[in-house]
Scaffold this motif. Structure first.
Motif, PDB file in Angstrom:
ATOM      1  N   VAL A  77      22.746  48.298  -1.031  1.00 56.14           N
ATOM      2  CA  VAL A  77      22.675  48.123  -2.602  1.00 56.14           C
ATOM      3  C   VAL A  77      22.500  49.704  -2.934  1.00 56.14           C
ATOM      4  CG1 VAL A  77      21.271  47.535  -4.558  1.00 56.14           C
ATOM      5  CG2 VAL A  77      22.017  45.800  -2.878  1.00 56.14           C
ATOM      6  N   GLU A  78      21.610  50.489  -2.107  1.00 54.06           N
ATOM      7  CA  GLU A  78      21.395  51.942  -2.876  1.00 54.06           C
ATOM      8  C   GLU A  78      22.873  52.569  -2.529  1.00 54.06           C
ATOM      9  OE1 GLU A  78      18.166  53.197  -0.464  1.00 54.06           O
ATOM     10  OE2 GLU A  78      16.679  52.245  -1.534  1.00 54.06           O
TER      11      GLU A  78
ATOM     12  N   ARG B 137      18.886  46.405   0.983  1.00 60.62           N
ATOM     13  CA  ARG B 137      18.437  47.206   0.176  1.00 60.62           C
ATOM     14  C   ARG B 137      19.310  48.859   0.709  1.00 60.62           C
ATOM     15  NH1 ARG B 137      15.516  51.889   0.818  1.00 60.62           N
ATOM     16  NH2 ARG B 137      15.244  51.507   3.291  1.00 60.62           N
TER      17      ARG B 137
ATOM     18  N   ARG C 264      23.003  49.533 -10.742  1.00 60.30           N
ATOM     19  CA  ARG C 264      22.145  48.489  -9.703  1.00 60.30           C
ATOM     20  C   ARG C 264      22.631  47.035  -9.882  1.00 60.30           C
ATOM     21  NH1 ARG C 264      18.228  48.445  -6.029  1.00 60.30           N
ATOM     22  NH2 ARG C 264      16.753  46.827  -6.068  1.00 60.30           N
ATOM     23  N   ARG C 265      22.693  46.715 -11.272  1.00 61.68           N
ATOM     24  CA  ARG C 265      22.864  45.335 -11.732  1.00 61.68           C
ATOM     25  C   ARG C 265      24.197  44.774 -10.821  1.00 61.68           C
ATOM     26  NH1 ARG C 265      25.700  42.001 -14.575  1.00 61.68           N
ATOM     27  NH2 ARG C 265      26.862  43.749 -15.534  1.00 61.68           N
TER      28      ARG C 265
ATOM     29  N   THR D 187      25.096  51.531  -5.330  1.00 61.98           N
ATOM     30  CA  THR D 187      24.598  51.925  -6.844  1.00 61.98           C
ATOM     31  C   THR D 187      25.025  53.438  -6.895  1.00 61.98           C
ATOM     32  OG1 THR D 187      22.905  50.398  -6.568  1.00 61.98           O
ATOM     33  CG2 THR D 187      22.747  52.369  -8.207  1.00 61.98           C
TER      34      THR D 187
END
Length: 892
Positions: free
Chosen positions: A32-33, A29, A51-52, A36
């Motif tokens: 990914v953040e 998490r 995000r994708r 992003t």
């Protein structure tokens, strides 16, 4: 304590695994953040797209968890459990597919296992004798040049002794003949049992030893030797309570006394499974005048180092010498060998092999059908595969998941097939109870269960993982976009499914044509006129013991008394007695002389025919038509003119174009035999099977049996024609027999139509089983056609909606789909018919009155397959056309 420690260890390991996975989720998490936010700043992307792309870059949490599990030794066990759970959920999400696939697998595995279990028990399981593969049966054969045409005939005593002495390829040979015996049990009950008079070495040849006592010896196996007997295990328990003190006791057999010297072990039964008594045959090796007196069944054991080929070669040499030494006897007549297993299996062997071949085709159809279902389901799941791949699932992970689903499907189908196999074995034995030999040896064969299950497992797994193996790289991107909603199956996948359907149709056509030929054959067989009326006739078999009825006059008096009493019963129309009941193969073939005709020279047809002894009520009781003259009358008795009645076949053969009435015949080779005047000609009666050609037959009156030397019989069938259901008088018939002789057991009581049914039991069993397999093949084939076309229609739902919205004719759309289905069917038909032309040659010997290439059967099967295919093709398109066009336009 160790068990508690293991559970504590497992609980701790589970908690640690959950902590690790929770840490991986949190770590992912955060990464990914961060990624992003970086993409939003660096490339000015919106939050969703950023995000994708971040998820794609890191591969998702699932991939990280898999990598973490890779580092632990328990990964394979955890993966197995996870795959199994997901596989079960997948099966539950598609209950229709799961039900059809499991049912199809169960039918294929169950039917194959059951049929092969029957074949294995009958034909592959060794006979219950040591080294049974070295046992052979010895028979004689008469070719037409001998004047007879008997493919298999008993052996005469001189032939038996000569062959036993002259053969070097045999370890030993034994002879026997079967008979019906009456035995008095301890409780005074008279039992009718099957016995065998045998040479003393029979048990040595079979290598069988008594469980109690001993076998009889060569000293006892002589003419007028000691009266001894051996009991079967079941008879020993039934008649004497299993008392071991029976050894040495004196019992009554056929009205005479005999000393019990041995009891055979449980399960032993030779020459038939129901043989329960053995006595010495008492042949005289010095007697050489009866070379033409054939009544012995001979078995032999090959010597060490000898095989069947060597024994055949030696037999050929011996037969040439016999023909030179005895030209009058051995012209066109010789002995031959047959493995004892073939002898025991008999005519059931080819039928069972044909059924095994048919069920093999059914298994292939099942595998093709399941493969087709899996391929179609795989195409439907392409979007699912693409989504999972986009979320980070690797190809190996997807293959493993599909592998687990296929294995679960096969396992479920295999377990259901095992249950079905148990049921089908019982059903098969019930249907073939009268035609399957060695039924006691039949049990569920786990080897073929594993074989059939292995084939199904291989097919299921291969075609289950195929969609995941064919997943292209571009599919994840397409499936996640708008275009993914309309992704269609590849041309390769469609062609493969169509090929599988074509194969199913071809296999089904072979099975259905075989069944159609057998059905036509059975119809032709049952339409044969047996020469008598089978309805409303009650029959019972009797055999009077020689000790209580020593003379022919005693035998005649007994059967006449029984027939007269039966005829007086209320509801009785007629009664009679006959030495050979029609359709039971019990009439002996006896030579006779025709007055005014010279004896046939060697190589000319013999003057012979089936000889039957009957009383004056026989013809009326069985409904046999008198063609010319009369049948026997009450005054045809001892002291009156000796008479005979012949059948139509004999009359035409020896008195062609003229009346046979007044002609005279007598038993050949007996100067004391009286000339018998022909007083009547009756219709031809089938004394063997309906498929056999009617033989010449001559009848002797029961009342004159005493004046025809050598023709005294003790075993007769009594028949009673009734006004209504004959079984209603069964109790009355038993009471009549009890009144005449309370110590004489009734061997068998049944309706005559039951006898007729038993005579065609073998063809009926084969036909019924083939018809069941054919129906199964057609149903599975139709499912295959429906499945392929239903899938094709589902993929074209949007196209059909557009066509319907633009005003397309529904009949034209239906025609397009039906034409697609018929193309597959016609291809399968062509291949199947070509295969059937070759395959049906293998069942030619099972057919009666129909050619293995019968055009009517082939045409009917082709029409039936096309009709079923048409119905399977129309159903999916009709369902699609009934849908709302606007909803079809919005369909994915």
């Amino acid at each position: 304590m160790s068990t508690l420690n293991r559970w504590v260890h497992r609980l701790g390991r589970l908690l640690r695994r959950r902590q690790i996975e929770k840490a991986i989720d949190e770590e992912m998490r955060i990464h990914v953040e961060m990624e992003t936010e970086h993409l939003m700043r660096a490339e000015s992307l919106d939050a969703v797209e950023a995000r994708r792309r971040a998820l794609v870059a890191f591969g998702g949490a699932d991939r990280a968890k898999e990598q973490a599990r890779d580092a632990r030794r328990t990964r394979w066990l955890e993966d197995l459990g996870q795959d199994a759970r997901q596989g079960l959920r997948g099966m539950g999400r598609a209950p229709g597919f799961t039900l059809v696939a499991v049912a199809t697998l169960a039918l294929g595995i169950g039917a194959t296992t059951a049929m092969f279990s029957v074949v294995s028990g009958v034909m592959l399981t060794p006979l219950p004798y040591p080294e049974s593969d070295r046992l052979v049966a010895v028979w004689s054969r008469f070719l037409p040049e001998s004047g007879f045409d008997f493919p298999e005939f008993p052996v005469s005593p001189p032939e038996y002794f000569d062959y036993r002495a002259q053969s070097t390829s045999l370890e030993d040979a034994a002879a026997h003949h079967a008979y019906r015996a009456t035995l008095l049990a301890d409780d005074g009950t008279a039992l009718s049992i099957r016995g065998a008079a045998a040479t003393a070495n029979l048990f040595d040849v079979l290598r069988a030893r008594p469980a109690l006592g001993r076998a009889f010896t060569a000293v006892e196996d002589v003419a007028a030797g000691p009266s001894v007997a051996m009991l079967g295990h079941a008879l020993w328990r039934r008649a004497f309570g299993g008392d071991s003190a029976v050894i040495g006791r004196t019992i009554r057999v056929n009205g005479r006394t005999a000393e019990v010297i041995g009891v055979m072990p449980a399960g032993f039964g030779y020459p038939s499974e129901d043989t329960e008594l053995w006595t010495p045959i008492g042949l005289d090796p010095a007697e050489r005048t009866g070379r033409g007196n054939h009544f012995l069944t001979v078995i032999a054991r090959l010597s060490a180092g000898a095989d069947l080929d060597r024994a055949h070669a030696e037999m050929t040499t011996l037969m040439a010498a016999w023909r030179a030494e005895y030209p009058d006897v051995h012209t066109g007549h010789f002995l031959f060998l047959r493995p004892l297993m073939e002898q025991v299996v008999g005519s059931a062997g080819p039928a069972l092999l044909a059924l095994l071949g048919a069920v093999g085709f059914v298994l292939l159809i099942v595998c093709a059908n399941v493969a087709n279902l899996l391929l179609a389901r795989g195409e439907v799941r392409q979007r699912e595969l693409a989504v999972r791949s986009a979320l980070g699932a690797g190809r190996a992970r997807l293959v493993r998941q599909f592998l687990a689903e296929g294995a679960l499907l096969s396992l479920t189908g295999g377990l259901a097939g095992l249950v079905l196999a148990y049921v089908l074995v019982d059903i098969t034995l019930a249907l073939g109870a009268e035609s399957i030999p060695r039924a006691g040896s039949i049990a569920l064969d786990t080897r073929v269960l594993l074989f059939a299950g292995g084939i199904a497992l291989f097919t299921t797994i291969i075609f289950a993982i195929a969609p995941s193996l064919r997943l292209p790289v571009a599919v994840p991107r397409l499936a996640l976009g708008e275009d993914g909603r309309t992704t269609t199956s590849s041309g390769h996948g469609l062609r493969l499914r169509q090929a599988l359907v074509t194969a199913q149709i071809a296999f089904a056509v072979v099975v259905v044509i075989g069944a159609g030929l057998m059905m036509r054959s059975y119809g032709a067989l049952t339409s044969v006129d047996p020469g008598f009326e089978v309805g409303n006739v009650l029959v019972a078999d009797l055999s009077v013991p020689s000790g209580d009825y020593p003379d022919a006059d005693d035998v005649i008096g007994f059967y006449q008394d029984v027939a007269e009493r039966l005829a007086r019963l209320p509801g009785a129309l007629a009664a009679g007695a006959v030495s050979a009941l029609p359709l039971t193969d019990g009439a002996p073939n006896i030579d006779f002389d025709v007055e005014g005709m010279a004896e046939p020279a060697p190589g000319e047809p013999a003057q012979s025919g089936d000889m039957i002894i009957a009383d004056h009520g026989y013809a009326r009781t069985l409904g046999v038509s008198v063609v010319e003259g009369r049948f026997f009358e009450a005054n045809d008795r001892a002291g009156s003119m000796p008479v005979t009645v012949v059948n139509r076949r004999l009359a035409r053969m020896f008195w062609p174009g003229e009346s046979a009435l007044g002609g005279r015949i007598r038993s050949a080779g007996d100067a004391d035999a009286p000339w018998l005047t022909i007083v009547g000609v009756i219709d031809d009666v089938q004394f063997r099977t309906l498929a056999d050609e009617v033989r010449p037959a001559w009848y002797l009156p029961l009342a004159q049996m005493a004046v025809t030397p050598g023709n005294t019989a003790r075993s007769f069938s009594v028949a009673l024609r009734t006004e209504r259901d004959p079984m209603l008088l069964a109790r009355s018939m038993r009471e009549v027999l009890r009144d005449v002789d309370p110590m004489l057991p009734l061997i068998r009581l049944r309706a005559l139509d039951r006898v007729a049914e038993e005579s065609v039991a073998g063809p009926r069993f084969t036909t019924t089983m083939l018809a069941l397999f054919a129906a199964l093949a057609l149903v599975i084939g139709a499912i295959g056609i429906y499945g392929v076309l239903a899938y094709a229609v589902a993929r074209r739902t949007r196209e059909f909606g557009i066509r319907m919205a633009l005003g397309a004719d529904p009949r034209r759309l239906t025609g397009l789909v039906v034409a697609q289905g018929l193309r597959l069917v016609l291809a399968g038909l062509a291949i199947g018919i070509l295969a059937a032309l070759a395959a049906t040659r293998l069942i030619e010997e099972l057919l009666f009155g129909v050619s293995p290439t019968d055009p009517m059967t082939f045409a009917a099967v082709a029409a039936a397959v096309c009709l079923i295919a048409f119905a399977a093709s129309v159903m999916p398109v009709r369902r699609a056309l009934r849908a709302d066009p606007l909803r079809s336009l919005r369909a994915d």
